[in-house]
Design a protein around this motif. Structure first.
Motif, mmCIF file in Angstrom:
data_model
loop_
_atom_site.group_PDB
_atom_site.id
_atom_site.type_symbol
_atom_site.label_atom_id
_atom_site.label_comp_id
_atom_site.label_asym_id
_atom_site.label_seq_id
_atom_site.Cartn_x
_atom_site.Cartn_y
_atom_site.Cartn_z
ATOM 1 N N GLU A 222 31.636 -13.503 -11.068
ATOM 2 C CA GLU A 222 30.739 -13.665 -9.924
ATOM 3 C C GLU A 222 29.773 -14.825 -10.158
ATOM 4 O OE1 GLU A 222 30.341 -9.230 -8.031
ATOM 5 O OE2 GLU A 222 29.187 -9.605 -9.862
ATOM 6 N N SER A 223 30.206 -15.778 -10.983
ATOM 7 C CA SER A 223 29.358 -16.942 -11.260
ATOM 8 C C SER A 223 30.188 -18.208 -11.146
ATOM 9 C CB SER A 223 28.687 -16.796 -12.635
ATOM 10 O OG SER A 223 29.640 -16.560 -13.660
ATOM 11 N N SER A 224 30.440 -18.895 -12.243
ATOM 12 C CA SER A 224 31.145 -20.179 -12.156
ATOM 13 C C SER A 224 32.596 -20.021 -11.713
ATOM 14 C CB SER A 224 31.096 -20.891 -13.509
ATOM 15 O OG SER A 224 31.701 -20.091 -14.517
ATOM 16 N N GLY A 225 33.160 -18.834 -11.904
ATOM 17 C CA GLY A 225 34.547 -18.599 -11.509
ATOM 18 C C GLY A 225 34.691 -17.737 -10.276
ATOM 19 N N VAL A 226 33.644 -17.682 -9.442
ATOM 20 C CA VAL A 226 33.680 -16.762 -8.307
ATOM 21 C C VAL A 226 34.740 -17.158 -7.279
ATOM 22 C CG1 VAL A 226 31.864 -17.954 -6.984
ATOM 23 C CG2 VAL A 226 32.245 -15.499 -6.645
ATOM 24 N N CYS A 252 26.115 -15.840 -9.130
ATOM 25 C CA CYS A 252 25.079 -15.761 -10.160
ATOM 26 C C CYS A 252 24.960 -17.082 -10.911
ATOM 27 C CB CYS A 252 25.412 -14.651 -11.150
ATOM 28 S SG CYS A 252 25.488 -13.007 -10.431
ATOM 29 N N GLY A 253 23.737 -17.459 -11.214
ATOM 30 C CA GLY A 253 23.504 -18.680 -11.998
ATOM 31 C C GLY A 253 23.217 -19.865 -11.104
ATOM 32 N N ARG A 254 22.111 -20.541 -11.368
ATOM 33 C CA ARG A 254 21.685 -21.652 -10.526
ATOM 34 C C ARG A 254 22.785 -22.696 -10.284
ATOM 35 N NH1 ARG A 254 16.829 -23.629 -8.767
ATOM 36 N NH2 ARG A 254 15.728 -22.003 -9.917
ATOM 37 N N PRO A 255 23.580 -23.091 -11.275
ATOM 38 C CA PRO A 255 24.623 -24.093 -11.003
ATOM 39 C C PRO A 255 25.661 -23.635 -9.976
ATOM 40 C CG PRO A 255 24.250 -23.877 -13.369
ATOM 41 C CD PRO A 255 23.541 -22.732 -12.713
ATOM 42 N N ASN A 256 25.713 -22.319 -9.717
ATOM 43 C CA ASN A 256 26.755 -21.766 -8.823
ATOM 44 C C ASN A 256 26.230 -21.407 -7.443
ATOM 45 O OD1 ASN A 256 28.530 -21.764 -11.152
ATOM 46 N ND2 ASN A 256 27.350 -19.995 -11.845
ATOM 47 N N TYR A 335 23.790 -13.888 -19.915
ATOM 48 C CA TYR A 335 22.605 -14.467 -20.549
ATOM 49 C C TYR A 335 22.313 -15.850 -19.980
ATOM 50 C CZ TYR A 335 19.909 -16.839 -24.210
ATOM 51 O OH TYR A 335 18.976 -17.582 -24.890
ATOM 52 N N LEU A 336 23.319 -16.708 -19.932
ATOM 53 C CA LEU A 336 23.113 -18.057 -19.415
ATOM 54 C C LEU A 336 22.888 -18.045 -17.905
ATOM 55 C CD1 LEU A 336 25.683 -20.190 -21.457
ATOM 56 C CD2 LEU A 336 23.221 -19.923 -21.842
ATOM 57 N N ASN A 337 23.577 -17.166 -17.183
ATOM 58 C CA ASN A 337 23.391 -17.112 -15.728
ATOM 59 C C ASN A 337 21.951 -16.772 -15.352
ATOM 60 O OD1 ASN A 337 26.016 -17.762 -15.059
ATOM 61 N ND2 ASN A 337 26.700 -15.645 -14.947
ATOM 62 N N CYS A 338 21.292 -15.997 -16.194
ATOM 63 C CA CYS A 338 19.897 -15.624 -15.922
ATOM 64 C C CYS A 338 18.913 -16.661 -16.465
ATOM 65 C CB CYS A 338 19.586 -14.268 -16.534
ATOM 66 S SG CYS A 338 20.410 -12.911 -15.693
ATOM 67 N N GLY A 339 19.392 -17.567 -17.292
ATOM 68 C CA GLY A 339 18.487 -18.536 -17.890
ATOM 69 C C GLY A 339 17.751 -18.000 -19.097
ATOM 70 N N GLY A 340 18.328 -17.005 -19.763
ATOM 71 C CA GLY A 340 17.723 -16.481 -20.980
ATOM 72 C C GLY A 340 17.129 -15.096 -20.824
ATOM 73 N N GLY A 386 22.321 1.529 -22.365
ATOM 74 C CA GLY A 386 21.093 1.111 -21.709
ATOM 75 C C GLY A 386 21.421 0.247 -20.508
ATOM 76 N N ASN A 387 20.469 0.114 -19.593
ATOM 77 C CA ASN A 387 20.685 -0.655 -18.368
ATOM 78 C C ASN A 387 19.728 -1.834 -18.291
ATOM 79 O OD1 ASN A 387 22.650 1.141 -17.601
ATOM 80 N ND2 ASN A 387 21.367 2.260 -16.158
ATOM 81 N N GLY A 388 20.191 -2.889 -17.650
ATOM 82 C CA GLY A 388 19.363 -4.070 -17.477
ATOM 83 C C GLY A 388 19.437 -4.608 -16.059
ATOM 84 N N ILE A 389 18.398 -5.318 -15.653
ATOM 85 C CA ILE A 389 18.333 -5.988 -14.357
ATOM 86 C C ILE A 389 18.336 -7.482 -14.614
ATOM 87 C CG2 ILE A 389 16.874 -6.415 -12.331
ATOM 88 C CD1 ILE A 389 16.000 -3.460 -12.565
ATOM 89 N N TYR A 390 19.235 -8.186 -13.931
ATOM 90 C CA TYR A 390 19.510 -9.595 -14.223
ATOM 91 C C TYR A 390 19.129 -10.462 -13.019
ATOM 92 C CZ TYR A 390 22.358 -7.560 -17.976
ATOM 93 O OH TYR A 390 22.795 -6.859 -19.082
ATOM 94 N N TYR A 391 18.151 -11.333 -13.202
ATOM 95 C CA TYR A 391 17.661 -12.201 -12.127
ATOM 96 C C TYR A 391 18.461 -13.505 -12.144
ATOM 97 C CZ TYR A 391 13.640 -9.067 -11.740
ATOM 98 O OH TYR A 391 12.825 -7.976 -11.548
ATOM 99 N N SER A 392 19.369 -13.651 -11.152
ATOM 100 C CA SER A 392 20.267 -14.806 -11.227
ATOM 101 C C SER A 392 20.742 -15.331 -9.877
ATOM 102 C CB SER A 392 21.507 -14.440 -12.054
ATOM 103 O OG SER A 392 22.225 -13.374 -11.441
ATOM 104 N N MET A 393 20.213 -14.822 -8.742
ATOM 105 C CA MET A 393 20.721 -15.215 -7.426
ATOM 106 C C MET A 393 19.623 -15.861 -6.584
ATOM 107 S SD MET A 393 23.012 -11.840 -6.615
ATOM 108 C CE MET A 393 22.038 -10.682 -7.572
ATOM 109 N N CYS A 394 20.027 -16.434 -5.436
ATOM 110 C CA CYS A 394 19.048 -17.096 -4.559
ATOM 111 C C CYS A 394 19.128 -16.527 -3.140
ATOM 112 C CB CYS A 394 19.251 -18.605 -4.534
ATOM 113 S SG CYS A 394 20.738 -19.168 -3.681
#
Length: 531
Positions: A222-226, A252-256, A335-340, A386-394
């Motif tokens: 759902e990022s560079s290969g979407v 996901c990910g600013r470049p995408n 990790y990279l899609n969120c920018g760290g 464990g669960n995480g929330i990933y900030y990566s969309m616009c």
């Protein structure tokens, strides 16, 4: 005489037609458009309120907490009266009792503990027996998860199935379809679904086609290969002859950002060719899943215990970190899609809950460690759970996707308890979609938005007599104060109830009122029948 009369409402009927003032009678769980002076055992004056069909959550994980009060409340409090569950390849059946622990690890993102009866759910037929004992506020229709088919047939193996293993999967899938499952879902970033190639999925989807079902997919990327992932999903649908539901569509990910323009065109072209392809979307710029998803998926074949031990070794950590930090690594890189780690929020950790509610970078600072070392330590201390929330969309992509003619709303909500922080989509997706897209952005009218939450998903999920306010349809309804409507769920207060949802009705019975469950349980397990 009607059982219930709702008079003087502003009716948004679900079809996309302009709202009209009118009255709705309910008799034996069915709708009848009528006059405001009709006789009824109970009368509600809805002056100043909007009446809509009950919302259809076409992307739900509610099956995993089915019957739990918190699972019931998180749905109906936002107006959901029917959910389509069993998404992302993960379901509570079919279970190989010898691999029960592995199955529960796969499902742990959605549930903290599991019913003791789970070991008996070796088939959909046995799972249905359990569901029949539960109190349901809303209706539910179920898919069968590809991960569970694969796990039951061949465990966590990262390879192609043997002929016998493929036959086992097909037999389990066929039993599920014959018992009323509506199709198969895949989770192509999750173990073990991610180990399947396209040909395996096509072969299984052909079984679904025999029963007129659908193929729903959390795609491989759902990022560079979407774009390529959408093409794969369409190929599976085309070659198997099944409708396709693309889950929680995003980039996901600013470049995408901007790629949904291409994927939406692919979906439009597929529908123009005669296929039926639908995308669902939740209206937020952050996603949620396992916190371990920063780790390359090939390591998940070790199982939770094996991966935990692997991460204790400093050399293994160093090698894995190099993979994660390398943009050329061949996996969807959360990790990279969120920018760290400063953009990856810890939602829950079972054994170190003191770090929940922090970004990984904040937890690292509190621990006095390098962020990667802190992340690996948290994975070890929590046995990778464990669960995480990933900030990566616009927001621009969100608006492009929702305005697509084949896009509907789906929550993808995960709710593991009243007191555990989760993604706000679990409690607020549907009112947030109205407030964000209609009130704030103005990209859709209220009538268009309600259509994407009612009739359109009901049609695509093959739900008969639902999604429209019309004579003879099921009396699944939402009464709301549109002016006061406001979703209160946030990333730090995820379980807050929506303001403005005055009443929710399922099968003619009030299930939610005054911000609480009424105790009524008219919900049904809806079985799929080939049309």
């Amino acid at each position: 005489m009607f059982d219930l009369l709702i008079k003087n409402a502003t009716i948004v009927d679900g079809t996309g037609a302009p709202a009209v003032r009118g009255s709705v009678g309910i008799e034996n769980g069915k709708i009848k458009l009528t006059r405001p002076d009709a006789e009824a055992a109970q009368v509600i004056d809805a002056e100043g309120l909007h009446l809509t069909p009950g919302f259809v959550d076409i992307h739900s994980h509610g099956d995993i907490v089915l019957g739990e009060d918190y699972g019931r409340l998180c749905k109906v409090s936002q107006g959901v009266t029917t959910e389509v569950a069993g998404q992302c390849g993960s379901t509570m059946f079919p279970i190989d009792s010898a691999r029960l622990e592995d199955a529960q690890t796969v499902l742990s993102v959605c549930r903290a503990d599991f019913p003791p009866e789970m070991k008996n759910w070796t088939s959909f037929a046995k799972y249905k027996e359990y569901v029949a004992t539960l109190k349901l506020s809303a209706n539910i229709k179920l898919l069968v998860g590809h991960s569970m088919l694969r796990l039951a047939a061949m465990g966590l193996e990262n390879r192609r199935p043997t002929q016998q293993e493929m036959q086992t999967m097909k037999d389990l899938l066929r039993e599920s379809m014959e018992q009323g499952a509506m199709g198969m879902s895949s989770g192509l970033i999750y173990t073990p679904s991610c180990y399947a190639d396209t040909e395996e999925l096509i072969e299984l989807a052909r079984v679904v086609a025999e029963y007129g079902g659908i193929y729903a997919t959390h795609m491989r990327n759902e990022s560079s290969g979407v774009v390529e992932a959408v093409e794969e999903a369409l190929r599976i649908g085309r070659e198997a002859g099944v409708p396709v539901l693309i889950s929680h569509h995003k980039a996901c990910g600013r470049p995408n950002w901007g790629l949904p323009k291409k994927t939406l065109q692919l979906i439009a072209d597929a529908n123009a060719s005669g296929m039926t392809v639908t995308a669902d979307q939740y209206p937020y710029t952050a996603s949620m899943t396992h916190l371990k998803m920063c780790i390359p998926p090939q390591y998940f074949a070790m199982g939770a215990e094996g991966l935990t031990e692997f991460l204790r070794d400093s050399a293994n950590r160093a090698a894995m970190r190099a993979e994660i930090e390398d943009p050329a690594s061949p996996f969807e890189n959360w990790y990279l899609n969120c920018g760290g780690f400063e953009h990856i929020f810890i939602s829950s950790l079972p054994d170190t809950p003191q770090y929940a509610g922090m970004f990984v970078s904040e937890a690292a600072q509190k621990m006095g460690k390098d962020p990667f070392e802190a992340y690996f330590d948290l994975m070890v201390m929590n046995k990778t759970i464990g669960n995480g929330i990933y900030y990566s969309m616009c927001e621009e992509d969100l608006c492009d996707i929702i305005t697509g003619p084949d896009t509907v709303v789906g929550s993808d909500g995960i709710c593991r308890g009243f007191n555990e922080t989760t993604h706000p989509r679990a409690w607020g997706t549907f009112p947030h979609a109205i407030c964000f897209y209609v009130k704030q952005k103005g990209v859709l009218t209220l009538e268009q938005m309600i259509h994407k939450m009612t009739q359109l998903p009901a049609q695509r999920a093959m739900l008969e007599n639902k999604g429209v306010i019309a004579d003879g349809y099921d009396a699944d309804l939402v009464l709301m104060d549109y002016q006061k409507l406001e979703d209160k769920a946030t990333y730090t207060d995820s379980n807050a109830l929506t303001e403005g949802i005055e009443m929710v009705i399922v099968a003619g019975q009030v299930v939610y009122k005054d911000k609480q469950l009424t105790g009524a349980a008219p919900g049904q397990l809806i079985l799929h029948h080939k049309r």
